[in-house]
Motif scaffolding. Sequence first.
Motif, short mmCIF file in Angstrom:
data_model
loop_
_atom_site.label_atom_id
_atom_site.label_comp_id
_atom_site.label_asym_id
_atom_site.label_seq_id
_atom_site.Cartn_x
_atom_site.Cartn_y
_atom_site.Cartn_z
N GLY A 1 0.70 -1.24 -0.23
CA GLY A 1 0.09 -0.08 0.34
C GLY A 1 0.74 1.73 0.46
N HIS A 2 1.89 1.15 1.06
CA HIS A 2 2.58 2.67 1.19
C HIS A 2 3.69 2.21 -0.01
CE1 HIS A 2 4.71 6.03 2.24
NE2 HIS A 2 5.67 5.38 1.76
N THR A 3 4.29 1.13 -0.42
CA THR A 3 4.30 1.15 -1.65
C THR A 3 4.26 -0.84 -2.22
OG1 THR A 3 6.57 0.57 -1.03
CG2 THR A 3 6.69 2.11 -1.48
N PRO A 4 4.38 -0.85 -3.09
CA PRO A 4 4.22 -1.84 -3.88
C PRO A 4 4.40 -3.43 -2.72
CG PRO A 4 4.24 -1.36 -5.78
CD PRO A 4 5.10 0.19 -4.31
N GLY A 5 6.11 -2.78 -2.64
CA GLY A 5 7.03 -3.14 -1.87
C GLY A 5 7.55 -3.47 -0.37
N SER A 6 6.88 -2.57 0.49
CA SER A 6 7.12 -2.01 1.33
C SER A 6 6.90 -3.50 3.01
CB SER A 6 5.64 -1.53 2.33
OG SER A 6 6.16 -0.34 1.69
N ALA B 1 -5.04 1.64 -2.76
CA ALA B 1 -3.87 1.48 -2.01
C ALA B 1 -3.89 1.52 -0.89
CB ALA B 1 -2.66 2.72 -2.68
N PHE B 2 -4.98 2.05 -0.12
CA PHE B 2 -5.09 2.87 1.39
C PHE B 2 -6.08 1.28 1.98
CE2 PHE B 2 -8.70 3.75 4.51
CZ PHE B 2 -7.68 3.78 5.92
N ALA B 3 -7.08 0.48 1.10
CA ALA B 3 -7.56 -0.21 1.17
C ALA B 3 -6.93 -1.78 1.68
CB ALA B 3 -8.40 -0.80 0.70
N ARG C 1 -10.16 3.39 9.37
CA ARG C 1 -10.79 3.33 8.46
C ARG C 1 -11.93 4.38 7.42
NH1 ARG C 1 -10.21 -1.41 6.35
NH2 ARG C 1 -8.69 -3.26 7.27
N ALA C 2 -12.70 4.74 8.81
CA ALA C 2 -13.02 5.99 8.67
C ALA C 2 -13.08 7.21 8.39
CB ALA C 2 -13.98 5.89 9.69
#
Length: 217
Positions: free
Chosen positions: A131-136, A170-172, A213-214
């Motif tokens: 999410g922050h990056t693809p490979g965090s 990305a956040f989800a 989440r909200a």
Amino acid sequence: MTYTGDVTTGGPTDVRELPDLTITKVSVGPMDNNAYLLRCRSTGEQLLIDAANEAPRLLELAGTGGLATVVTTHRHMDHWVALEETVADTGARSVAHVDDAEGLPIPSDTVTDGETVRVGDCALEVIHLVGHTPGSIALLYRDPTGEPHLFTGDSLFPGGVGNTHQDAAAFASLIDDVEHKLFDRLPDGTWVYPGHGRDTTLGAERPALPDWRARGW
């Protein structure tokens, strides 16, 4: 003195002595990046999490013990400014997740979710957080005598998950991974060492998960 994890750029390190592992936290560079030097107390082998900046200071921190491994938590440049110089000076192995390794300035060995990176006799579990990056990644050390210790890069901080730049998908992905791979698996006493700023625990952050989440960030 009691470890707090409160460090500032240009200020002193903070050191935590566990029975099998010593953790030294230092803040480096203009973005207040945290770097963590881990030393196995039985073998003396050392591993650095995020050679973020100020290579001379990181090399001084490692001292004559040198470095066996440098793990980069994700591909954003502020977490690897000192990587090339640190590896060149020490001969350390560079490690990153397979999905972020190409974004680093030097060739790196790759890891995936669930694999283990070792520092001497101590094992660090790789946890992939997308999410922050693809490979965090986060690195989990399960202290056999106490609570777990979790190095989260920029995926989890006091007060929320890492920046996903208003990308809803990305956040989800990140909030799901953080909730299911971290909060659902690990106890409240798990100590969290983030990529910037102060430390926290999963217990301190757990009640706020629905609010994160909200709000969507």
